[in-house]
Scaffold this active site. Structure first.
Site, PDB file in Angstrom:
ATOM      1  NE  ARG A  59      -4.422  -1.414   1.668  1.00  0.00           N
ATOM      2  CZ  ARG A  59      -5.352  -1.859   2.484  1.00  0.00           C
ATOM      3  NH1 ARG A  59      -5.219  -1.723   3.792  1.00  0.00           N
ATOM      4  NH2 ARG A  59      -6.435  -2.431   2.012  1.00  0.00           N
TER       5      ARG A  59
ATOM      6  CE  LYS B 158     -10.485  -4.566   8.029  1.00  0.00           C
ATOM      7  NZ  LYS B 158     -10.069  -3.533   7.058  1.00  0.00           N
TER       8      LYS B 158
ATOM      9  N   GLY C 238      -5.689  -5.408   2.006  1.00  0.00           N
ATOM     10  CA  GLY C 238      -4.373  -5.264   2.630  1.00  0.00           C
ATOM     11  C   GLY C 238      -3.747  -6.609   2.964  1.00  0.00           C
TER      12      GLY C 238
ATOM     13  N   GLY D  80     -12.549  -4.285   0.857  1.00  0.00           N
ATOM     14  CA  GLY D  80     -13.957  -3.904   0.959  1.00  0.00           C
ATOM     15  C   GLY D  80     -14.362  -2.948  -0.150  1.00  0.00           C
TER      16      GLY D  80
END
Ligand SMILES: Nc1ncnc2c1ncn2[C@@H]1O[C@H](COP(=O)(O)OP(=O)(O)O)[C@@H](O)[C@H]1O
Ligand SMILES: O=C(OP(=O)(O)O)[C@H](O)COP(=O)(O)O
Length: 399
Positions: A38, A199, A356, A379
């Site tokens: 990232r 998540k 990530g 997401g």
């Protein structure tokens, strides 16, 4: 492709304070950044602005600290990795607003780079309050959003700020949208999605729409445990959101109506401790011991998943199949990653993966280069896939 202003439209910015929203929510192991993808992806935007003489002020979140400072979610932990990737010194301010930010900005020369502390240390960030947006806006003249992977959040630093000052898309924001449109704009069927990871509560709602867009949905990781438990199967101490059982069942009903196959694990690798090389055993999905947790999907499930990868013409993947950071619970993720890479190299598959930790898992399996496209987003990429408007992108198109 949405129409927004880009860095090409930003000329004559020497001395201007540019607030650049980046995603520095990177995987960290033993206090060190374990995957810098990232950071590498936002480096071109930061470097371009710095070279044009702007004062580059980085805004980012790290983890989910719920509006309070948390020591191990301080961006000071990430600053050394940012410096390393940029090969340039990066100053740090202990707060993203108020006196610490103002003092650090006052010291900046043209071309300097400053990283402000985690925006999520303030409740106003996620609530996107006008007061917090105004506090952030005080520190800049121009806003650049290069955090495509956080563009599904309508937060102060990802959305609110763009209403307050001239707003531009960064190079990664631009590149991600172009690449996703090219790879998945009109995907060749069958389309198979793999969704795993941890998540669960923030991603499960996406699945009810996703199952209407794809031909099969393979569920792994912590997400699978929630679906398995929703069918009345005991998952022991596995990561599982039992209160989402109704949601999981309703997604399965929607999928059945839409003709989307739901593929759940049929076996799992269980352990009693969440640590590398913990004693473990492979069990049938109906035989998870009450005192154990499923940390990876088992070999029979991997065979099943790899079969779906073979059937797919297009694969979209977010979320590892197991706790891949700790051996041997990386086996399923690595095996599926290798298989998808082989199918892609053989010209049989368009493979797009993002997130990530997913990117980190593909790097761990040493196949990131072999995928058709690797997005920094998880997401956000799934929401884009659903055809949803991403607030962080939408606001850039309105200026
Ligand atoms: N069965 C499991 N039990 C606990 N954690 C898991 C399990 N499967 C995957 N995970 C964890 O999920 C995390 C990644 O999830 P997530 O953040 O949703 O993915 P991404 O960052 O790619 O979007 C990893 O840290 C991994 O250890
Ligand atoms: O890591 C992120 O998303 P991802 O896990 O979906 O890849 C982004 O930084 C967004 O973080 P959030 O899901 O805590 O808002």
């Amino acid at each position: 492709m949405p129409a927004f202003k880009t860095l090409d439209d930003l000329t004559d910015i020497a001395g201007k304070r540019v607030l650049v929203r980046v995603d520095l929510n990177v995987p960290v192991t033993d206090g060190k950044v374990s995957d810098k993808t990232r950071i590498e992806r936002v480096a071109p935007t930061i470097q371009e602005l710095s070279e044009k003489g702007a004062k580059v002020i980085l805004l980012a979140h790290f983890g989910r600290p719920k509006g309070e400072p948390v020591a191990d979610q301080s961006l000071s932990l990430i600053a050394p990795a940012v410096e390393e990737v940029l090969d340039q010194s990066v100053a740090f301010a202990s707060d993203c607003i108020g006196e610490p930010a103002a003092t650090a900005i006052a010291k900046m020369n043209n071309g300097d780079i400053l990283l402000l502390e985690n925006t999520r240390f303030h409740k106003g960030e996620e609530k996107n309050t006008p007061e917090f947006v105004a506090e952030l806006a005080r520190n800049g003249d121009i806003y650049v959003n290069d955090a495509f992977s956080a563009a599904h959040r309508a937060h102060a630093s990802t959305e609110g700020l763009a209403h307050h000052m001239p707003a531009y898309a960064g190079r990664t924001m631009q590149a991600e949208l172009e690449a996703l449109e090219k790879g998945l704009g009109q995907p060749t069927r069958p389309v198979v999605a793999i969704v795993g990871g941890a998540k669960v509560s923030t991603k499960i709602d996406l699945l009810s729409n996703l199952v209407t867009k794809v031909d099969a949905l393979v569920i792994g990781g912590g997400m699978a445990n929630t679906f398995i438990a929703a069918q009345g199967i005991n998952v022991g101490k596995s990561l599982c959101e039992h209160d989402l059982a109704d949601t999981a069942r309703s997604i399965m009903e929607t999928a059945a109506k839409a003709g989307c196959d739901i593929v759940l694990p049929i076996d799992g690798v269980v352990a009693r401790e969440f640590k590398a090389n913990a004693e473990n055993e492979t069990v049938d999905i109906n035989a998870i011991p009450a005192d154990a947790m499923m940390l990876d999907v088992g070999p029979k499930s991997v065979e099943l998943i790899n079969g779906w990868i073979e059937r797919a013409a297009t694969l979209v993947w977010n979320g590892p199949l197991g706790a891949f950071e700790i051996a041997p619970f990386d086996k399923a993720t690595v095996s599926a990653a290798l298989h998808a890479a082989d199918q892609t190299k053989a010209g049989k598959l368009v493979s797009v993966a993002g997130g990530g930790d997913t990117v980190s898992a593909l790097n761990h399996a040493d196949v990131a280069e072999d995928f058709s496209y690797v997005s920094t987003a998880g997401g956000a990429f799934l929401e884009w896939m659903e055809g949803k408007e991403l607030p962080g992108v939408a606001v850039l198109t309105k200026g």
